[in-house]
Design an enzyme around this catalytic site. Structure first.
Site, PDB file in Angstrom:
ATOM      1  N   SER A  16    -118.038   1.799 -31.168  1.00 31.66           N
ATOM      2  CA  SER A  16    -116.602   1.705 -31.427  1.00 31.66           C
ATOM      3  C   SER A  16    -115.860   0.867 -30.402  1.00 31.66           C
ATOM      4  CB  SER A  16    -115.978   3.111 -31.480  1.00 31.66           C
ATOM      5  OG  SER A  16    -116.178   3.800 -30.260  1.00 31.66           O
ATOM      6  N   ARG A  17    -116.525   0.518 -29.297  1.00 32.25           N
ATOM      7  CA  ARG A  17    -115.864  -0.276 -28.263  1.00 32.25           C
ATOM      8  C   ARG A  17    -116.909  -0.877 -27.329  1.00 32.25           C
ATOM      9  NH1 ARG A  17    -114.827   5.215 -26.999  1.00 32.25           N
ATOM     10  NH2 ARG A  17    -112.955   5.062 -28.268  1.00 32.25           N
ATOM     11  N   GLY A  18    -116.459  -1.707 -26.406  1.00 28.08           N
ATOM     12  CA  GLY A  18    -117.310  -2.201 -25.326  1.00 28.08           C
ATOM     13  C   GLY A  18    -118.523  -2.998 -25.770  1.00 28.08           C
ATOM     14  N   ILE A  19    -119.642  -2.731 -25.139  1.00 27.28           N
ATOM     15  CA  ILE A  19    -120.867  -3.494 -25.387  1.00 27.28           C
ATOM     16  C   ILE A  19    -121.385  -3.252 -26.797  1.00 27.28           C
ATOM     17  CG2 ILE A  19    -123.280  -3.757 -24.699  1.00 27.28           C
ATOM     18  CD1 ILE A  19    -122.346  -3.128 -21.794  1.00 27.28           C
ATOM     19  N   LYS A  39    -118.641   8.442 -31.961  1.00 21.54           N
ATOM     20  CA  LYS A  39    -117.890   9.677 -32.183  1.00 21.54           C
ATOM     21  C   LYS A  39    -116.462   9.393 -32.643  1.00 21.54           C
ATOM     22  CE  LYS A  39    -117.962  12.978 -29.176  1.00 21.54           C
ATOM     23  NZ  LYS A  39    -117.887  13.634 -27.844  1.00 21.54           N
ATOM     24  N   TYR A 165    -126.467  11.067 -12.708  1.00 16.49           N
ATOM     25  CA  TYR A 165    -126.272   9.889 -13.569  1.00 16.49           C
ATOM     26  C   TYR A 165    -127.492   8.973 -13.525  1.00 16.49           C
ATOM     27  CZ  TYR A 165    -124.545   5.425 -15.312  1.00 16.49           C
ATOM     28  OH  TYR A 165    -124.411   4.233 -16.004  1.00 16.49           O
ATOM     29  N   LYS A 169    -129.772   7.828 -16.746  1.00 12.89           N
ATOM     30  CA  LYS A 169    -129.999   6.443 -17.182  1.00 12.89           C
ATOM     31  C   LYS A 169    -131.478   6.071 -17.092  1.00 12.89           C
ATOM     32  CE  LYS A 169    -127.564   3.889 -18.605  1.00 12.89           C
ATOM     33  NZ  LYS A 169    -127.056   3.698 -19.996  1.00 12.89           N
TER      34      LYS A 169
END
Length: 274
Positions: A16-19, A39, A165, A169
């Site tokens: 829905s956005r970004g990359i 989402k 985090y 990842k």
């Protein structure tokens, strides 16, 4: 000559956005079918973009779109989304595991709930999305799974400030490492892609100082690198931890100023890279 991804079906999480959005639009320019999953189905109070807005952009760019509201933590919903995508477009050719959760805090500042979110979205989400799509990828001509995950740089400096985090990842990266070998005989490529520099996304805007956002590159560089990877032979180009700039240099790109948020400022090197 027919564009490389014309008629191919690309299933993207966190689109829905970004990359994720940038990869969707780059593939759409070839006439690809884009399964836009995320989402966000209605406008968010603080973050731009919904699956329906990106679907409209995909169509405007020349592709076909199937927007599906999806929480990658829900394995039954993931399986249903893969089935829906394959039924609509006749299969799945490419899976992009882009959806991620981030909280760059130390051990004492990371609530268990946030730890669980990062592992559920990053590690488990990548695993269950791959699990759901592999049966369809196995029937594709040049199938690819691309995880937006870093190389496994096992230096303490990349763990000490945000161990939860980093583990989350690196869990995505280990999916690349293991599944590349697991599915090699079936000709399904599994690779990781990570940016040389920080990318101007909501995650950077929220978690880093403004100076780093200004020294970042636009998501388009990741989209162009992903597109270049998708064109490669899945039987030979697998198990790689690609860096966006290196991929594009291999493709003959020499001018990276076009990707700069602020041309003339030295780009800020991303996490996990020496």
């Amino acid at each position: 000559m027919m564009p490389a991804l014309q008629g191919k079906t690309v299933f993207i999480t966190g689109a829905s956005r970004g990359i994720g959005r940038a990869i969707a639009l780059r593939c759409a320019r070839d006439g690809a079918n884009i399964v836009v999953t995320a989402k966000t189905a209605t406008p968010h109070a603080r973050l731009p973009g919904t699956i329906h807005e990106v679907a409209e952009e995909v169509i405007a760019a020349g592709g076909k779109a199937l927007p599906i509201q999806l929480d990658v933590r829900d394995d039954e919903a993931v399986a249903a989304a893969a089935q829906q995508a394959a039924a609509r477009f006749g299969g799945i050719d490419i899976l992009v595991n882009n959806a991620s959760a981030i909280q760059m805090t130390g051990t004492l500042e990371t609530p268990a709930k946030r730890f669980d979110l990062m592992f559920d979205v990053n590690v488990r989400g990548t695993f269950v999305c791959s699990q759901a799509c592999v049966p369809f990828l196995a029937g594709a001509k040049n199938p690819h799974i691309l995880n937006l995950a870093p190389p496994l740089n096992m230096k303490a400096q990349w763990f000490k400030d945000h161990v939860a985090y980093t583990m989350a990842k690196y869990g995505m990266s280990m999916c690349t490492l293991g599944m590349a070998e697991e599915f090699r005989a079936q000709g399904i490529a599994v690779n990781s892609l990570w940016p040389r520099t920080t990318i101007a996304t909501a995650a950077i805007a929220v978690n880093f100082p403004e100076a780093i956002l200004k020294a970042s590159r636009k998501p388009d560089i990741m989209a162009d690198a992903a597109y270049a990877i998708f064109k490669r032979d899945s039987r030979t180009a697998s198990g790689n931890f690609y860096i966006d700039e290196a991929v594009l240099r291999e493709e003959g790109v020499t001018d990276f100023d076009v990707y700069a948020v602020t041309p003339g400022i030295k780009p800020y090197t991303d996490l996990f890279l020496d």
